[in-house]
Design an enzyme around this catalytic site. Sequence first.
Site, short mmCIF file in Angstrom:
data_model
loop_
_atom_site.label_atom_id
_atom_site.label_comp_id
_atom_site.label_asym_id
_atom_site.label_seq_id
_atom_site.Cartn_x
_atom_site.Cartn_y
_atom_site.Cartn_z
CD GLU A 106 -12.06 4.37 4.60
OE1 GLU A 106 -12.93 4.36 5.47
OE2 GLU A 106 -12.07 5.15 3.62
CB ILE A 110 -0.38 -4.85 -4.99
CG1 ILE A 110 -1.61 -4.08 -5.50
CG2 ILE A 110 0.17 -5.79 -6.04
CD1 ILE A 110 -1.30 -3.10 -6.60
N GLY A 111 -1.95 -4.44 -1.95
CA GLY A 111 -2.07 -3.48 -0.86
C GLY A 111 -3.45 -3.54 -0.25
CB ALA A 112 -4.78 -3.23 2.87
CD GLU A 159 -9.13 -7.73 0.33
OE1 GLU A 159 -9.20 -8.10 1.50
OE2 GLU A 159 -10.13 -7.58 -0.41
CG ASP A 190 -3.83 13.15 2.21
OD1 ASP A 190 -4.35 12.02 2.31
OD2 ASP A 190 -2.86 13.51 2.93
P1 AMP Z 1 -4.89 3.31 -1.67
O1 AMP Z 1 -6.16 2.73 -1.25
O2 AMP Z 1 -4.93 4.08 -3.02
O3 AMP Z 1 -4.15 4.07 -0.65
O4 AMP Z 1 -3.95 2.04 -2.02
C1 AMP Z 1 -3.40 1.23 -1.08
C2 AMP Z 1 -2.10 0.70 -1.54
O5 AMP Z 1 -2.26 -0.04 -2.73
C3 AMP Z 1 -1.11 1.78 -1.89
O6 AMP Z 1 -0.39 2.19 -0.78
C4 AMP Z 1 -0.24 1.11 -2.91
O7 AMP Z 1 0.79 0.38 -2.29
C5 AMP Z 1 -1.18 0.14 -3.56
N1 AMP Z 1 -1.68 0.71 -4.79
C6 AMP Z 1 -2.76 1.49 -4.96
N2 AMP Z 1 -2.93 1.82 -6.22
C7 AMP Z 1 -1.94 1.24 -6.88
C8 AMP Z 1 -1.54 1.23 -8.24
N3 AMP Z 1 -2.22 1.88 -9.17
N4 AMP Z 1 -0.45 0.56 -8.60
C9 AMP Z 1 0.25 -0.09 -7.67
N5 AMP Z 1 -0.06 -0.11 -6.39
C10 AMP Z 1 -1.14 0.54 -5.98
#
Ligand code: AMP
Length: 872
Positions: free
Chosen positions: A596, A592-594, A599, A711
């Site tokens: 640092e 669902i996202g990336a 995944e 942040d």
């Molecule tokens: P992060 O590493 O927390 O910035 O996560 C990267 C991306 O993953 C975020 O911008 C969200 O789109 C997605 N994401 C992170 N945590 C969640 C979560 N608990 N539920 C849904 N999407 C998430």
Amino acid sequence: NVLFCNYVVYLFTFFPFKIGEVDEDYAPIHTYQVCRVMEQNQNNWLHTNWILTEGAQRVYIELKFTLRDCNSLPGGVGTCKETFNMYYYETDEEEDRAMKESRYIKVDTIAADESFTELDLGDRVMKLNTEVRDLGPLSRKGFYLAFQDLGACIALVSVRVFYKRCPFLVKSLAEFPDTIPGSEASQLVEVVGHCINNSMPLYEPPRMHCSADGEWLVPIGKCVCKPGFEEMSGYCQVCKVGFYRSQLESSACSKCPPHSVARQTGATSCSCEDEYHKIDSDPPNMACTRPPSAPRNAISNVNETSVFLEWSIPMETGGRKDVRYNILCSRVLPDGRGLEECGPNVRFLPRRVGLSNTSVMVADLQSHTNYSFLLEAVNGVSEMAKDYTKQYVTLNVTTNQAGIVVRKGYTGKSSIGLSWAEPDRPNGIILEYEIKYFEKEQDSSYTIIKSKETEMVVEGLKASSVYIFQVRARTSAGYGAFSRRFEFQTSPYCEYTGTIQSTMASIIAVAITLALVLLAVVAGFLLSGRRCGYSKAKQDPEEEKMHFHNGHIKFPGVRTYIDPLTYEDPNQAVHEFAQEIDVSFISIERIIGAGEFGEVCCGPLRLPGKREIQVAIKTLKAGYTEQQRRDFLWEASIMGQFNHPNIIRLEGVVTKSKPVMIITEYMENGSLDTFLKKNDGQFTVIQLVGMLRGIASGMRYLSDMGYVHRDLAARNILVNSNLVCKVSDFGLSRVLEDDAEAAYTTRGGKIPIRWTAPEAIAYRKFTSASDVWSYGIVMWEVMSYGERPYWEMSNQDVIKAVEENYRLPGPMDCPEALYHLMMDCWQRERTNRPKFDEIVCLLDKLIRNPSSLKKLPHLEDNFCFCEILNIS
Ligand code: AMP
């Protein structure tokens, strides 16, 4: 009322000169006459016999006489007079005739209303005058009256002397005797009446007042028939057999009430039949009564170590309304050793004896114990009925395990500290406790948390709200029953109304903080001084309960964020705050996202004994260094300390297998900034404010915990399918490394300039107040559906503009109240910014009163930003 005394005194005739023989009615009369009108120096006297006063102090004299009109006399009137004088002389005994005229006192000169003429004489019609004079005060036994003629032509027809008196009177069963009035005309003589036979004064002796005119006036008090008698035709008649009269107030004899008799006449009360009784306070007309029978339909309802006993009123109340109930409590001793009285430790609510309701709560019984309760009904005559066999109803009851009693510890605006004691005889070793809670009257949704300890702090509660808590224990045998409900309320917030108040609040907060720090220093000083003679007796017990943690003063029950840096081994911190999850419970379904470190995926988490939930799975990509692993898990050590509906919830970590994972709740709508951009203009203001409220509530929780986010930005807020916004992205390293918005400042640190308060940019002063600044920027982002703050202005220009006091303009269609709040968040002086609890408070107010969100700001409000544009 005027009684004449028949003192009609006929006077002697000195100089008979008959002028008539009949009166106006032609009745023959005798008169005393004189008519020496032609002779000089007349002084003719006529006096009466000695008249007894009979005690009268004022007497009345009525004179009837005729008098000749001097003008009608033939041949010159000469010395003729048309008046005569009346005198009196008081004496205690009759005197001889040679009375001296000089002793007489003049009463009056009497003149005629009508005088007669020659003509009248001819017609032989007498014109009779009547004059009345009164005399008094008289003090002697009797008196003489005298009439003086100085040359008139008169005939005295009658003299009547009388006095007035109030006659004998019977009124209200009281006799008042013949009474002679006082000597003065306005005087009233008070007379006390005498109650007639078989009567007596009611409250006070009856009195009447005799007036000078002989009238009875102003009656006071009265007589009534004595008890056992009744008034009939003005007399007191005796009550017949079977009747009684007890009270002076009642007028007639009454029939004896049921179950009582009066066997003789003149009864003042009736006596009760056998087995029937009366108490002194029972009214005489009340029937005689008996003790009640036993209570009926007794049932018991055991709740842990309390028993609720309930019953119905007895079949036979004995004819009384004052039925009360007594409970006899006995503990059944084991092995048939009989019964033992319950003793004073057992509580009866409302009480044990004299219960007026048909129920009682018996508390503090021993758990798993048999009890026997005897229920007895009594009434006002139970004590008198010596030969009456008491009737009881018995209830045998067995108590359960003692319930858990939950006590409240420190209460914050969003948290309540709870503690409880381990239950009595828990039926095995307690493995953990389950705490169920919900907002009062909202029991359709509740939260359950677990604890191994007998205390915990429940967080993420609403301020000023009442919550219901129930605790149950789990042993190897399973869960016990939930305790009864305990109601506790969170503390209220102070109202946020704008900059000035918040300034005041800040001053007060600073003052309180200073005071606490001072207190802490003094306490520390004293504590350190204990080794060198500190007297424990003088120590404030409350002070002992204060703890310091990470530089924060920690009150008992308030959880404080613990910096994972304080752990020597970061792994230890992770396992302190995050639950290790076996990777077999997780299925990864999609990316669902990336992030640092790797995944971000999602998929179901199936923990044993729990329902399946969707989770987000952050992974640490392969080939990481130990430092990267530490940095990655850092976030979990922080997140794991939080428990709030507006903070992303950590489900656990996977560290024992690879890849290392952080498992959090899944937020269907992803990050807030992207979500808003995708749904530009799709939400109502109330929906947007609702999201902001959630974020503020999460931030309030963080600041209460002593955690500074650094942040806070829409990109770091996640949104679930119910539009609930949760704060995410924790960890210092992330601000520095992960955030694409973070830029290096002149001092070297990497900071998300557009979201950061000037003091944090300038000298890295990160506080909850700098988080409030960022929150203001998030508000702006939300109200402009994900617009980039300061658009494409360079970071340097943003810093400069803000430094020169220019601020973002209100987003399009942004309600004035919200823009006002943003501007307050961007106060240069950080102590002037509102606190998060004030922000939540204000947003709640706006949500409750949507009309307050209708007002849009004036154009001038955008002035400051126009200036920014000029500069850029
Ligand atoms: P992060 O590493 O927390 O910035 O996560 C990267 C991306 O993953 C975020 O911008 C969200 O789109 C997605 N994401 C992170 N945590 C969640 C979560 N608990 N539920 C849904 N999407 C998430």
